[in-house]
Structures are given as C-alpha cells and as structure tokens.
Motif scaffolding. Sequence first.
Motif, PDB file in Angstrom:
ATOM      1  N   TRP A  58      13.198  -3.577  24.993  1.00  0.00           N
ATOM      2  CA  TRP A  58      14.077  -4.442  25.894  1.00  0.00           C
ATOM      3  C   TRP A  58      15.686  -4.434  25.192  1.00  0.00           C
ATOM      4  O   TRP A  58      16.641  -4.219  26.045  1.00  0.00           O
ATOM      5  CB  TRP A  58      13.713  -5.912  25.851  1.00  0.00           C
ATOM      6  N   VAL A  84      26.956  -9.488  30.931  1.00  0.00           N
ATOM      7  CA  VAL A  84      25.675  -9.941  31.553  1.00  0.00           C
ATOM      8  C   VAL A  84      25.143 -11.257  31.792  1.00  0.00           C
ATOM      9  O   VAL A  84      25.591 -12.233  31.111  1.00  0.00           O
ATOM     10  CB  VAL A  84      24.471  -9.180  30.834  1.00  0.00           C
ATOM     11  N   ARG A 139      19.191 -14.163  33.506  1.00  0.00           N
ATOM     12  CA  ARG A 139      18.327 -12.794  34.029  1.00  0.00           C
ATOM     13  C   ARG A 139      18.035 -11.912  32.983  1.00  0.00           C
ATOM     14  O   ARG A 139      16.889 -11.136  33.274  1.00  0.00           O
ATOM     15  CB  ARG A 139      19.285 -12.366  35.063  1.00  0.00           C
ATOM     16  N   GLU A 140      18.831 -11.762  32.076  1.00  0.00           N
ATOM     17  CA  GLU A 140      18.410 -10.840  30.795  1.00  0.00           C
ATOM     18  C   GLU A 140      17.820 -11.311  29.782  1.00  0.00           C
ATOM     19  O   GLU A 140      17.308 -10.484  28.666  1.00  0.00           O
ATOM     20  CB  GLU A 140      19.682 -10.437  30.284  1.00  0.00           C
ATOM     21  N   ARG A 166      22.706  -0.429  28.731  1.00  0.00           N
ATOM     22  CA  ARG A 166      23.094  -0.610  29.944  1.00  0.00           C
ATOM     23  C   ARG A 166      24.618  -1.509  29.846  1.00  0.00           C
ATOM     24  O   ARG A 166      25.614  -1.149  30.374  1.00  0.00           O
ATOM     25  CB  ARG A 166      22.405  -1.749  30.550  1.00  0.00           C
ATOM     26  N   LEU A 225      22.872 -10.641  22.740  1.00  0.00           N
ATOM     27  CA  LEU A 225      22.822 -10.919  23.975  1.00  0.00           C
ATOM     28  C   LEU A 225      23.879 -12.192  24.116  1.00  0.00           C
ATOM     29  O   LEU A 225      24.493 -11.924  25.255  1.00  0.00           O
ATOM     30  CB  LEU A 225      21.432 -11.590  24.552  1.00  0.00           C
ATOM     31  N   LEU A 252      18.989  -2.723  26.965  1.00  0.00           N
ATOM     32  CA  LEU A 252      19.814  -3.586  27.331  1.00  0.00           C
ATOM     33  C   LEU A 252      21.218  -3.073  26.661  1.00  0.00           C
ATOM     34  O   LEU A 252      22.251  -3.001  27.246  1.00  0.00           O
ATOM     35  CB  LEU A 252      19.700  -5.175  27.129  1.00  0.00           C
TER      36      LEU A 252
END
Length: 159
Positions: free
Chosen positions: A132, A147, A151-152, A139, A93, A136
């Motif tokens: 998840w 990103v 929010r993610e 995407r 992330l 992700l």
Amino acid sequence: MEERERDRDGAGRARSARPRDGLGRPLPYGAEGVARQPEGVVRAPELTVAEAQRLLDAGMPFHAHEVFEDAWKSGPAEDAGLWRGLAQLAVGLTHAARGNALGGARLLRRGAGALAGREDAYGMDVAGLVGWARELAGRVEAGGGPVDPVREAPRLGGA
C-alpha cells in the motif's frame, strides 16, 4: 500581534497547546480544533492497532502516528522498528494529504523499507501495508495534488 511565551509542560519541555486540525496542522490560538491524542499512553499492542485504525478511518493519520509513536517508545525493544515504521507510514499519509508530495512519498517509502520483510504482527498484514505504502508513494510522486486521507487510509489488518 500578541507575543506568547512558548508552551511548556511541568518539566519545562516544549509542548504546543495550539489547537490542531485533523491532519495535525496548528490552528490559531482560540480556534476550535480536534481533540489531541494524549501523549505517553501505554496500550496493549492490539489496542494500539485498533486505536490507530479508528483514527486512520476518521481521516486523522497525524493522530494515528502519535498512537504508533507511543507504542514505539513504551513497548518492548524488539517491536520498536515495527511501530516506528507504522508511524512513518501514518506521517507519510499526513504529508500526502497536506499536499506535500515529496515529503509524503519519502516517508511512505521509508516506512515501507522499515517494514519490508517483517512478519505479520498483532493481526496486521505487514506485507500488505508495505505494498500500500509503495503504491501510494508512486501515485503521490506522479502528482495530482493532496490525497484524501479517508479514502487512502490503509486497512492495518488487510480486511
């Protein structure tokens, strides 16, 4: 440009004292950064999850990764794969939020692979986290730029 000696701890190990932003990127010396996560903190598993969730919710996945890394290195061997996989998700992330789509997707998939098939643990919805991360990663690979880490951010408990 001023030459600086490499930052070292008392045992001579490299430790960067540079301030960092919320995504763990080094800032110039003297800049105001976010508070660093102390290294080597031993927490109960439930406290690890709570602290990591707080950091994820604040858009600080790099710092959440450090919390997971502490659990991975200080906890029982049978939990090491769980914490390592979670650390990989947090770093994935982080990279996705920094705009590194390739690195972000790879780490998200690596972490998902490490967690796939594991039982829920310490109140975490492990299967939900795997889903998840894979979603992700897809995407991020499809493009669209960095990103939003807030929010993610995943819900570790699935709630």
